[in-house]
Design an enzyme around this catalytic site. Sequence first.
Site, PDB file in Angstrom:
ATOM      1  N   ASP A   1       4.572   0.606  12.307  1.00 36.73           N
ATOM      2  CA  ASP A   1       3.365  -0.060  11.774  1.00 36.73           C
ATOM      3  C   ASP A   1       3.259  -1.509  12.213  1.00 36.73           C
ATOM      4  O   ASP A   1       2.273  -2.170  11.908  1.00 36.73           O
ATOM      5  CB  ASP A   1       3.363  -0.003  10.239  1.00 36.73           C
ATOM      6  CG  ASP A   1       3.157   1.406   9.743  1.00 36.73           C
ATOM      7  OD1 ASP A   1       3.348   1.651   8.541  1.00 36.73           O
ATOM      8  OD2 ASP A   1       2.817   2.284  10.563  1.00 36.73           O
TER       9      ASP A   1
ATOM     10  N   LYS B   1       0.859  -1.206   0.000  1.00 33.08           N
ATOM     11  CA  LYS B   1       0.000   0.000   0.000  1.00 33.08           C
ATOM     12  C   LYS B   1       0.887   1.247   0.000  1.00 33.08           C
ATOM     13  O   LYS B   1       0.671   2.172  -0.774  1.00 33.08           O
ATOM     14  CB  LYS B   1      -0.878   0.010   1.239  1.00 33.08           C
ATOM     15  CG  LYS B   1      -1.581   1.330   1.510  1.00 33.08           C
ATOM     16  CD  LYS B   1      -2.470   1.293   2.725  1.00 33.08           C
ATOM     17  CE  LYS B   1      -1.742   1.561   4.012  1.00 33.08           C
ATOM     18  NZ  LYS B   1      -1.400   2.970   4.287  1.00 33.08           N
ATOM     19  N   ASN B   2       1.916   1.222   0.851  1.00 27.40           N
ATOM     20  CA  ASN B   2       2.716   2.442   1.046  1.00 27.40           C
ATOM     21  C   ASN B   2       3.749   2.662  -0.051  1.00 27.40           C
ATOM     22  O   ASN B   2       4.465   3.659  -0.029  1.00 27.40           O
ATOM     23  CB  ASN B   2       3.360   2.442   2.432  1.00 27.40           C
ATOM     24  CG  ASN B   2       2.302   2.633   3.519  1.00 27.40           C
ATOM     25  OD1 ASN B   2       1.140   2.946   3.216  1.00 27.40           O
ATOM     26  ND2 ASN B   2       2.673   2.407   4.760  1.00 27.40           N
TER      27      ASN B   2
ATOM     28  N   ARG C   1      -4.919  10.582   4.122  1.00 28.24           N
ATOM     29  CA  ARG C   1      -3.978  11.686   4.281  1.00 28.24           C
ATOM     30  C   ARG C   1      -2.802  11.592   3.301  1.00 28.24           C
ATOM     31  O   ARG C   1      -2.181  12.585   2.969  1.00 28.24           O
ATOM     32  CB  ARG C   1      -3.488  11.756   5.696  1.00 28.24           C
ATOM     33  CG  ARG C   1      -3.034  10.411   6.264  1.00 28.24           C
ATOM     34  CD  ARG C   1      -2.533  10.549   7.683  1.00 28.24           C
ATOM     35  NE  ARG C   1      -1.451  11.522   7.707  1.00 28.24           N
ATOM     36  CZ  ARG C   1      -1.597  12.772   8.100  1.00 28.24           C
ATOM     37  NH1 ARG C   1      -2.774  13.194   8.512  1.00 28.24           N
ATOM     38  NH2 ARG C   1      -0.576  13.585   8.062  1.00 28.24           N
TER      39      ARG C   1
ATOM     40  N   ARG D   1      -8.663  -0.439   4.575  1.00 24.52           N
ATOM     41  CA  ARG D   1      -7.752   0.517   3.940  1.00 24.52           C
ATOM     42  C   ARG D   1      -6.394  -0.127   3.670  1.00 24.52           C
ATOM     43  O   ARG D   1      -5.673   0.298   2.778  1.00 24.52           O
ATOM     44  CB  ARG D   1      -7.553   1.733   4.847  1.00 24.52           C
ATOM     45  CG  ARG D   1      -8.768   2.619   4.996  1.00 24.52           C
ATOM     46  CD  ARG D   1      -8.419   3.847   5.797  1.00 24.52           C
ATOM     47  NE  ARG D   1      -7.149   4.382   5.323  1.00 24.52           N
ATOM     48  CZ  ARG D   1      -6.304   5.058   6.110  1.00 24.52           C
ATOM     49  NH1 ARG D   1      -6.586   5.268   7.368  1.00 24.52           N
ATOM     50  NH2 ARG D   1      -5.175   5.536   5.619  1.00 24.52           N
TER      51      ARG D   1
HETATM   52  C1  EPZ Z   1       4.173   6.923   6.530  1.00 21.56           C
HETATM   53  O1  EPZ Z   1       3.348   7.937   7.050  1.00 21.56           O
HETATM   54  C2  EPZ Z   1       3.283   5.703   6.362  1.00 21.56           C
HETATM   55  N1  EPZ Z   1       2.206   6.006   5.411  1.00 21.56           N
HETATM   56  C3  EPZ Z   1       2.697   5.305   7.733  1.00 21.56           C
HETATM   57  O2  EPZ Z   1       1.941   4.133   7.547  1.00 21.56           O
HETATM   58  C4  EPZ Z   1       3.852   5.012   8.688  1.00 21.56           C
HETATM   59  O3  EPZ Z   1       3.322   4.721   9.952  1.00 21.56           O
HETATM   60  C5  EPZ Z   1       4.776   6.232   8.773  1.00 21.56           C
HETATM   61  O4  EPZ Z   1       5.234   6.600   7.453  1.00 21.56           O
HETATM   62  C6  EPZ Z   1       6.009   5.956   9.628  1.00 21.56           C
HETATM   63  O5  EPZ Z   1       6.702   4.867   9.105  1.00 21.56           O
HETATM   64  C7  EPZ Z   1       2.488   5.997   4.096  1.00 21.56           C
HETATM   65  O6  EPZ Z   1       3.612   5.738   3.675  1.00 21.56           O
HETATM   66  C8  EPZ Z   1       1.357   6.304   3.167  1.00 21.56           C
HETATM   67  P1  EPZ Z   1       6.002  10.278   8.660  1.00 21.56           P
HETATM   68  P2  EPZ Z   1       3.875   9.459   7.083  1.00 21.56           P
HETATM   69  O7  EPZ Z   1       5.917  11.557   7.890  1.00 21.56           O
HETATM   70  O8  EPZ Z   1       4.809   9.697   5.963  1.00 21.56           O
HETATM   71  C9  EPZ Z   1       6.454  13.683  11.867  1.00 21.56           C
HETATM   72  C10 EPZ Z   1       0.082   2.767   7.696  1.00 21.56           C
HETATM   73  O9  EPZ Z   1      -0.329   2.167   8.683  1.00 21.56           O
HETATM   74  N2  EPZ Z   1       6.332  14.644  10.750  1.00 21.56           N
HETATM   75  O10 EPZ Z   1       7.144   9.344   8.365  1.00 21.56           O
HETATM   76  O11 EPZ Z   1       2.694  10.342   7.217  1.00 21.56           O
HETATM   77  C11 EPZ Z   1       5.168  12.919  12.141  1.00 21.56           C
HETATM   78  O12 EPZ Z   1       4.326  13.654  12.996  1.00 21.56           O
HETATM   79  C12 EPZ Z   1       0.526   4.195   7.820  1.00 21.56           C
HETATM   80  O13 EPZ Z   1       0.218   2.288   6.561  1.00 21.56           O
HETATM   81  C13 EPZ Z   1       6.466  16.007  11.012  1.00 21.56           C
HETATM   82  O14 EPZ Z   1       6.669  16.406  12.140  1.00 21.56           O
HETATM   83  O15 EPZ Z   1       4.676   9.476   8.442  1.00 21.56           O
HETATM   84  C14 EPZ Z   1       5.660  11.651  12.787  1.00 21.56           C
HETATM   85  O16 EPZ Z   1       5.869  11.872  14.172  1.00 21.56           O
HETATM   86  C15 EPZ Z   1       0.197   4.753   9.184  1.00 21.56           C
HETATM   87  N3  EPZ Z   1       6.358  16.887   9.975  1.00 21.56           N
HETATM   88  C16 EPZ Z   1       7.032  11.419  12.124  1.00 21.56           C
HETATM   89  O17 EPZ Z   1       7.370  12.651  11.492  1.00 21.56           O
HETATM   90  C17 EPZ Z   1       6.131  16.476   8.687  1.00 21.56           C
HETATM   91  O18 EPZ Z   1       6.064  17.333   7.767  1.00 21.56           O
HETATM   92  C18 EPZ Z   1       7.011  10.321  11.071  1.00 21.56           C
HETATM   93  O19 EPZ Z   1       5.925  10.612  10.211  1.00 21.56           O
HETATM   94  C19 EPZ Z   1       5.990  15.085   8.445  1.00 21.56           C
HETATM   95  C20 EPZ Z   1       6.099  14.194   9.488  1.00 21.56           C
END
Ligand code: EPZ
Length: 420
Positions: A307, A22-23, A93, A399
């Site tokens: 995850d 998915k990701n 998102r 999802r």
């Molecule tokens: C990706 O989400 C995945 N989704 C998530 O999978 C996964 O849990 C996550 O990465 C962490 O591995 C997809 O790839 C579609 P991040 P993402 O930006 O990119 C902070 C699932 O279950 N952050 O890596 O949204 C954020 O708050 C989903 O499939 C900022 O502060 O996660 C978090 O604490 C859930 N500012 C950390 O970084 C930003 O601009 C990691 O988030 C972006 C992120």
Amino acid sequence: MDRLIITGGNRLDGDIRISGSKNSSLPILAATLLAEQPVTIGNLPHLQDVTTLIELLGRMGVQLVIDDRMQVEVDVSTIQEFQAPYELVKTMRASILVLGPLLAHFGKAVVSLPGGCAIGSRPVDLHLRGLKAMGADIDVVDGYIHASVKKRLHGARLVLDTVTVTGTENLMMAAALADGVTYIENAAREPEVVDLANCLNKMGANITGAGTDTITIEGVETLNGTNHQVIPDRIETGTYLIAAAATRGRIKVKDTDPTLLDAVLQKLGEAGADITQGENWIELDMHGERPKAVSLKTAPYPALPTDMQAQFTAMNTVAEGTGVITETVFENRFMHVQEMNRMGANIDVQGNTAICQGVDHLKAAPVMATDLRASASLVIAGLVAEGDTCVDRIYHIDRGYECIEEKLQLLGASIRRVPA
Ligand code: EPZ
């Protein structure tokens, strides 16, 4: 809303095939917006999130041809709209991933800010800061990101405060068509980032370093069509391996890639699992033994994925001994704990750590899913609970897990979907 009813007590035993990631599918579908010719993507999982992004592209006027094997040909030459409305972004998102490509290829984009979600506030400030550094004008008005660039984005040296997967992906896609070289430092190293870079390079991009913490992108004038198969879903793979471990069973997962989940396999070995693997399969056998509790700390790849945290917590509830699980990526990713405690688990949450004392078995209860991976962990808890567990709000599960009840039934689980 549909519900899943699981009658616990069956030891899983069987073989299943893993779906495409998915990701990986989501950023690669977004990357088609960068191409001058049609891009064909294969091995897409049949999931709600994937169809949501396909719907979003369709609403922009992009032409999509989907065959019966969920192979999708995307032709963006007919695009008319350059926006992602809140009604779609709020359900998925990762729609934010169209921002970088729209800006880089068409010079404009209006994308709804993704709201927070159950697991955390999940800001996109790093996405926006990086695009601004590459020359984009960005205003946030009434919950929408209005982005534009007069001529062309330019290369920049970007140092990400936090490792962000979709942030790295968005900026890498934008940089692919920028004028000059972009360096992304403290980049995410996830396999899905590498898969995206490989697809972009097949389209004619010039990206090196994907999979390391520094990615170099030398911008090119245009990107061409290509044909790409997305990698297997490593989180789906780990979820089924853990389900088999929790039920003291045996499983062979096929069409996967063992090299994508070293940390997970190592942890399952600590739990006492007997693991063998081949190029595209993994076999796990508990030989009927109770899993040993594991302790872990989630962190960006290649460390133990966030995850996978809820699924390991579910296994720990019925494991031998005490397991300590620390969540370092998201601020609120233990909502499955109170649901499991209602099933008789013994988990104490202190800050970002869950301390779990294993019990012999859980007791069925009506429980509610709150996010994608928490819902999968409640299904695992249902598999090892006495009685019929009812998991509500399983739209979360749909999802991210293709045909979960069929795959679990193939493994011998007693599980059925009932309309609410
Ligand atoms: C990706 O989400 C995945 N989704 C998530 O999978 C996964 O849990 C996550 O990465 C962490 O591995 C997809 O790839 C579609 P991040 P993402 O930006 O990119 C902070 C699932 O279950 N952050 O890596 O949204 C954020 O708050 C989903 O499939 C900022 O502060 O996660 C978090 O604490 C859930 N500012 C950390 O970084 C930003 O601009 C990691 O988030 C972006 C992120």
